[in-house]
Design a protein around this motif. Structure first.
Motif, PDB file in Angstrom:
ATOM      1  N   GLN A   1       0.725  -1.187  -0.133  1.00 15.40           N
ATOM      2  CA  GLN A   1      -0.028  -0.045   0.066  1.00 15.40           C
ATOM      3  C   GLN A   1       0.736   1.154  -0.114  1.00 15.40           C
ATOM      4  OE1 GLN A   1      -3.305  -0.305   2.824  1.00 15.40           O
ATOM      5  NE2 GLN A   1      -3.762  -2.169   2.201  1.00 15.40           N
TER       6      GLN A   1
ATOM      7  N   VAL B   1       0.235   2.683  -5.921  1.00 18.52           N
ATOM      8  CA  VAL B   1      -0.174   1.332  -5.333  1.00 18.52           C
ATOM      9  C   VAL B   1      -0.600   0.422  -6.540  1.00 18.52           C
ATOM     10  CG1 VAL B   1      -2.180   0.326  -4.370  1.00 18.52           C
ATOM     11  CG2 VAL B   1      -1.142   2.261  -3.486  1.00 18.52           C
TER      12      VAL B   1
ATOM     13  N   SER C   1      -3.836   5.165  -3.505  1.00 21.33           N
ATOM     14  CA  SER C   1      -4.120   4.355  -2.505  1.00 21.33           C
ATOM     15  C   SER C   1      -5.292   3.524  -2.708  1.00 21.33           C
ATOM     16  CB  SER C   1      -4.489   5.175  -1.221  1.00 21.33           C
ATOM     17  OG  SER C   1      -6.098   5.483  -1.647  1.00 21.33           O
TER      18      SER C   1
END
Ligand code: HEM
Ligand code: SF4
Ligand code: SF4
Lengths: 425, 219, 447
Positions: free
Chosen positions: A173, A191, A212
């Motif tokens: 992440q 990500v 994200s």
């Protein structure tokens, strides 16, 4: 590059390479492929016990291989396949393999009009891209979403530049993926990065990314749009000014954003596969204005026609004034041009093709197991057991149709040049 | 005393009826609008045929595996629900009252039958109460409101039979009967009693998806 | 209620450590929970949520439907409505004012104590879809970043590779070619047609097939060959039809995965998708992912392997050389039985191929879940014991069939396989587990 003008445009039918005969000489043969000009037909065949090769117009390549797969024709009509010997892989063009061999090669890519051949390759679990037998300088932990620029000289792919231990969700992440262009990775990591697009001049790359688990946006040449969206789809470059647009999800549905500003006013249930007209003055996309109802939207205006299953393969005419696409309703495929659905229900259809001046549209279609070509809504009358995309002559008066005739007509492969006026009227 | 009686038998009846009808309709309409906005797809899959197919299986006693697995509960629930709805509507006293006030009337139940049905409702409430106390999972699921609701439901029936038979204190019981009846009507749209109105929709949607999309039985 | 405290205490004792949940919860603040939850309620908390939570009369008729409840000594915390009470009802009634500890517990319940099997839905008089409510909780967990580690890792794999198992593009193709090679020792002209444009059938599988069970691809190739089917598999992403993002609450990724899967089939100009023997993948393609994308039904016909087998047997294209003669029983997977009504189709195939068939009780739409579905098995090792213990009824159900003579359990679903395998081993049932394809492969005429 061979120009279309120099192809054989003499009206009439010409048999190529006695396909009917050589088809029976090999115990094992895969489905044939045909060059764009229709002059060559080729297939992967078994030459002898455990040795495979490619047969072109009835003549096999001199070399045989342990394995051959993904036979295609380059835009300049050379057969190209991925081949393996002693567990190593490379590309073979016209029977000649590249110098460099790898543990695996795949994703053969070429630009529509250029002769360069690009592949993804893996050696010792490191990943890179090879164009015309020259590998990238840098290697990566993984590589996906390979594309090439319109001139075929540049390649870009999503790469993993940082490793993370198995099941390390925290590290993932933080962002371990980025985009590499000709082997050079962008400094920023994301990500995720997915579909890419090259600008017309091949100098810029845009990527669909997620910064994200929740924030989607577009990055262009390594610079991320400031705005984040709940979701985005593949970006496209404007053909002239190199601005970037992408479908983005906003509270009212899906809309289109250019350089992160929303430019369409309507919200769609779905909006994707947008495309520019060749001069960049129009944008069209596949959309669902309502749940389960599919159509084409051009410049934020939807067609009246609706399909209840899917719309695919949209394409602009070369002059940018017309759009054709395929649509599917109630298990049948249809061809639609400029908001009008042709009155022929099909089992399968291929992307429609415009004549250079845009006045005619042709498409390959399948019905009850046999193939035909439909021009301006009318089937040409000849049926085939296999067929390939038709091509209009540069002056638009003729059309090249390529197909394998049914068994009772000899089962031969032939290229036919037809007078468009005669078929379409 | 008299004022309360007047209130309970006059204006409050109207208030209760309006709140009941208006509240039920209002909530259902609001939910339909929310559904359009946020779960629009449910309209796409709603099928009257499959909704009805499912609803029928669930309003016929022992029509579902679930009901067959719990015969006592099923029996009580059906008797309870039937009596709960039928008794007040077809009670002689109610029918006559309505005929006198509004000039409309319909058939009514013999008093002895109404008596039995009222008692069945009360027994049903007791059964549910017992279940809520004795059965571990139901006890865990129960909220204080569930017990209050049982009381609200039982009250008009207990006081009704009380008033009818003129047991001691029946005047007060009569007032309590009217008030609690009105309270129950008012509670209907805003408490768990609203399950009555939601049933056709939740069950119907389950049936539509099960039958129309998933091609399976949901009973 | 007083007694619930005892259960709460028992729960504290058994608390399982999961890095994804713990680390995620560390980053939570009450404000964050409230704002994320309220935002979610605003955008996605619609009429279904309201109707389901409001219609429930707390009657407990759903309790016995749930294998978790039955297997945990009827502990009411495991009853479907009990799980709703502990999670979504609580958050909604407190308007999102819950703390990190609450979210940890809610996460564990929604991810590991409910298989989203929808059995309770057909036991509740109101048809309340507890699976929908648990998915709503999972969606909140996803948005708050509190998700069990292993299933989150799987979701990451989906995002990075478009498959469930971190299979690289080259590994996928290599596996197909390797299986083709292997199969050619048995049938010299057999082919696994990669990227064959215009084939009738697009065959897709789940990530674990190339990774761990490549022989299933081999077997399917043999079945396709024997039936003379014109089929293909893509060399591009989109070959994997599975979807754990559907179970972590990452709807955006679910949509993306289904898009790539359908588009691979559309790009290859195939007429139908046949999916391998998997249940959750079927659910994701058949009525979850397509809806998220705006498709009312899948844009091209897609059928489960069971329907495909039944079709080629019925048409006489697949011939049975010798019937499978050991007594079999059949586990109806939730996602293709309650999810697609394929129970009779499966029985047709079994009766065509096997001599002796013994029913599990209950069966068809009423069968108990394997305990692995809904992403529960994907929550990985930390929850394995709990998962197996939480499905003792399955063991009892299988043992009863064994008593009647069954030796082999057929389960046409990967998740069911994982779940039943653990149950058979843990409860020492001594039953053999097979896919329908395993049996077909054994019994058909191959040339
Ligand atoms: C038509 C009007 C209806 C009314 C006025 C009504 C009223 C009630 C009342 C007063 C109770 C007991 C209260 C409680 O336990 O808290 C109850 C319980 C119940 N109702 Fe209804 N109901 C109606 C319709 C339905 C329908 C259509 C169903 C669906 C099958 C249903 C299913 C149930 C169940 C399962 C219970 C048991 C709850 C328990 O264990 O306490 N009801 N209902
Ligand atoms: S596991 Fe199945 S029966 Fe149990 S609560 Fe979840 S959906 Fe319902
Ligand atoms: S059966 Fe339905 S109404 Fe009864 S407790 Fe369970 S979910 Fe609620």
């Amino acid at each position: 590059m061979q120009q279309r003008e120099s192809w054989d445009w003499t009206a009439g039918t010409r048999e190529i390479g006695d396909f009917g005969a050589w088809r029976t000489t090999y115990g094992y043969m895969e489905e044939p492929h045909v060059s764009e000009d229709g002059e060559k037909i080729a297939a992967i065949v078994r030459a002898e016990e455990e040795a495979y090769t490619v047969c072109v117009n009835g003549r096999p390549w001199e070399n045989t291989f342990d394995k051959v797969w993904y036979l295609r024709f380059t835009p300049d009509h050379r057969p190209v396949a991925l081949v393996s010997d002693t567990a190593m892989w490379t590309v073979a063009i016209d029977g000649t393999s590249w110098q460099n061999w790898y543990e695996f090669v795949w994703n053969t890519r070429f630009a529509n009009t250029a002769s360069h051949v690009t592949i993804a390759a893996q050696k010792e679990l490191r990943y890179f891209v090879v164009t015309d037998d020259t590998p990238w300088q840098n290697e990566f932990f993984s590589l996906n979403h390979l594309i090439v620029s319109p001139d075929g000289r540049n390649a870009a792919a999503v790469v993993q530049n940082t490793t993370f231990p198995e099941a390390d969700i925290g590290k993932f992440q933080e962002g371990c993926f980025t985009v590499a262009v000709n082997g050079e990775a962008w400094p920023e990591q994301y990500v995720n990065a997915w579909e890419l697009d090259f600008s017309g001049d091949g100098r810029h790359v845009a990527a669909e990314i997620r910064t994200s688990l929740y924030d989607y946006t577009i990055a262009v040449d390594g610079k991320t749009w400031k705005k984040r969206f709940p979701c985005v789809w593949a970006p496209r470059f404007h053909p002239a000014d190199n601005s970037v647009t992408a479908p983005v999800k906003i509270p009212g549905g899906w809309s289109l954003a250019r350089n992160e500003e929303i430019i369409w006013n309507r919200g769609y249930k779905q909006l994707w596969h947008h495309m520019y007209s060749p001069d960049g003055s129009h944008i069209a996309a596949v959309a669902a204005p309502e749940f389960g109802k599919w159509t084409i939207v051009e410049d934020d205006r939807a067609w009246q026609a609706r399909f209840n299953e899917v719309v695919t393969d949209a394409v602009y005419s070369p002059d940018g004034n017309r759009i054709a696409c395929l649509g599917k309703s109630n298990e049948k495929w249809y061809i639609a041009v400029d908001d009008r659905i042709w009155d022929v229900a099909l089992d399968m259809a291929w992307q429609p093709v415009f004549s250079p001046d845009g006045s005619h549209v042709a498409a390959m279609a399948e019905k009850n197991g046999s193939y035909t070509i439909i021009i301006d809504g009318k089937p040409i009358g000849q049926e085939f057991t296999a067929a390939w995309q038709p091509v209009f002559s540069p002056d638009g008066t003729r059309i090249l149709v390529k197909g394998v005739l049914p068994e009772d007509q000899g089962g031969k492969y032939c290229r036919q040049v037809l007078e468009v006026e005669r078929v379409a009227s | 005393m008299h004022e309360i009686y007047q209130l309970a038998s006059g204006i409050l009846v109207w208030v209760a009826l309006i709140v009941f009808v208006g509240g039920t309709a209002g909530r259902l309409i609001r939910m339909a609008i929310t559904a359009r906005k946020k779960d629009a797809v449910i309209y796409q899959y709603f099928s009257f045929y499959y909704a009805l197919r499912s609803i029928l299986h669930w309003i016929i006693p022992f029509g579902s595996m679930s009901m067959r697995a719990r015969p006592a509960m099923t029996l009580v629930a059906f008797i309870f629900h039937i009596c709960l709805i039928i008794t007040p509507i077809f009670l002689a006293a109610h029918v006559i009252l309505i005929a006198e006030s509004w000039g409309i009337g319909w058939a009514y139940l013999p008093n002895a039958v109404a008596d039995i049905m009222t008692i069945l409702v009360i027994l049903g409430c007791l059964f549910f109460l017992l279940r809520r106390i004795v059965q571990r999972d139901v006890r865990y699921l129960s909220t204080p409101g569930d017990f209050v609701l049982l009381l609200v439901v039982a009250a008009p029936f207990v006081t009704g039979i009380w008033t009818y038979h003129q047991w001691s204190g029946f005047e007060i019981a009569g007032i309590v009967h009217m008030l609690s009846g009105e309270l129950m009507l008012i509670c209907l749209p805003f408490t768990r009693l609203f399950h009555m109105a939601l049933f056709p929709f939740t069950r119907g949607y389950a049936g539509s998806e099960a039958g129309g999309v998933r091609r399976a039985r949901d009973w | 209620m007083k007694t619930s405290e005892d259960f709460q205490a028992a729960a504290e004792e058994k608390r399982i450590y999961d890095a994804g949940i713990e680390e995620g919860a560390k980053k939570l603040t009450p404000e964050k929970i409230r704002s994320v939850f309220n935002e979610l309620m605003q955008t996605e908390g619609g009429a279904r949520l309201e109707a389901y939570t409001k219609a429930c009369v707390h009657c407990g008729l759903c309790s016995d439907a749930c294998h978790h409840y039955l297997s945990n000594d009827r502990d009411p915390r495991f009853s479907p409505a009990g799980k709703v009470k502990q999670t979504i009802i609580e958050i909604v009634s407190r308007k999102g004012k819950v703390d990190a500890d609450f979210m940890k517990r809610a996460c564990e319940i929604a991810f590991t104590e409910c298989n989203l099997c929808r059995r309770c839905m057909i036991y509740c008089p109101f048809g309340i879809d507890v699976a929908y409510l648990m998915l709503f909780v999972r969606r909140a967990c996803h948005q708050l970043g509190v998700v069990p580690q292993y299933i989150q890792d799987t979701a990451h794999s989906h995002a990075a590779t478009y498959n469930q198992m971190w299979v690289r593009d080259d590994e996928w193709i290599d596996t197909l070619q390797w299986q083709e090679d292997e199969a050619r020792d048995e049938i010299p002209d057999l082919r696994i047609p990669i990227e064959k444009e215009g084939a009738d059938i697009f065959y897709s599988v789940i990530g674990p097939e190339p990774k761990f069970r490549a022989q299933l691809i081999y077997q399917m190739a043999v079945i396709m060959h024997a039936a003379g089917v014109d089929w293909t598999m893509p060399a591009s992403q989109g070959w994997d039809n599975s979807d754990m993002c559907m179970y972590t609450g990452d709807s955006e990724m679910t949509a993306r995965l289904k898009k790539i899967h359908f588009e691979a089939a559309l790009r290859l100009k195939t007429k139908r998708i046949v999916m391998g023997e998997c249940g959750h993948a079927f659910r994701s393609v058949y009525d979850v992912g397509n809806r998220l994308l705006g498709w009312k039904m899948p844009p091209l016909q897609m059928i489960h392997a069971i329907s495909f087998y039944s079709e080629i047997i019925e048409q006489g294209r697949l011939k049975i050389a010798e019937k499978f003669d050991r007594p079999v029983t059949f586990h109806d997977p939730c996602n293709i039985v309650r999810g697609r009504g394929l129970h009779e189709t499966a029985r047709y195939v079994i009766n065509q191929v096997c001599t002796t068939f013994i029913e599990l009780e209950p069966n068809r739409e009423h069968n108990y879940c394997c305990g692995a579905g809904g992403g529960v098995i994907n929550c990985g090792p930390p929850f394995k014991n709990k998962r197996v213990q939480s499905n003792r009824v399955k063991a009892d159900q299988l043992a009863a069939a064994k008593k009647k003579g069954a030796e082999v359990v057929i389960a046409p679903c990967h998740n069911c396989h994982g779940g039943l395998e653990d149950i058979i081993r843990h409860y020492e049932l001594g039953l053999e587990l097979k896919f329908l394809g395993d049996i077909l492969y054994e019994c058909i005429q191959k040339e």
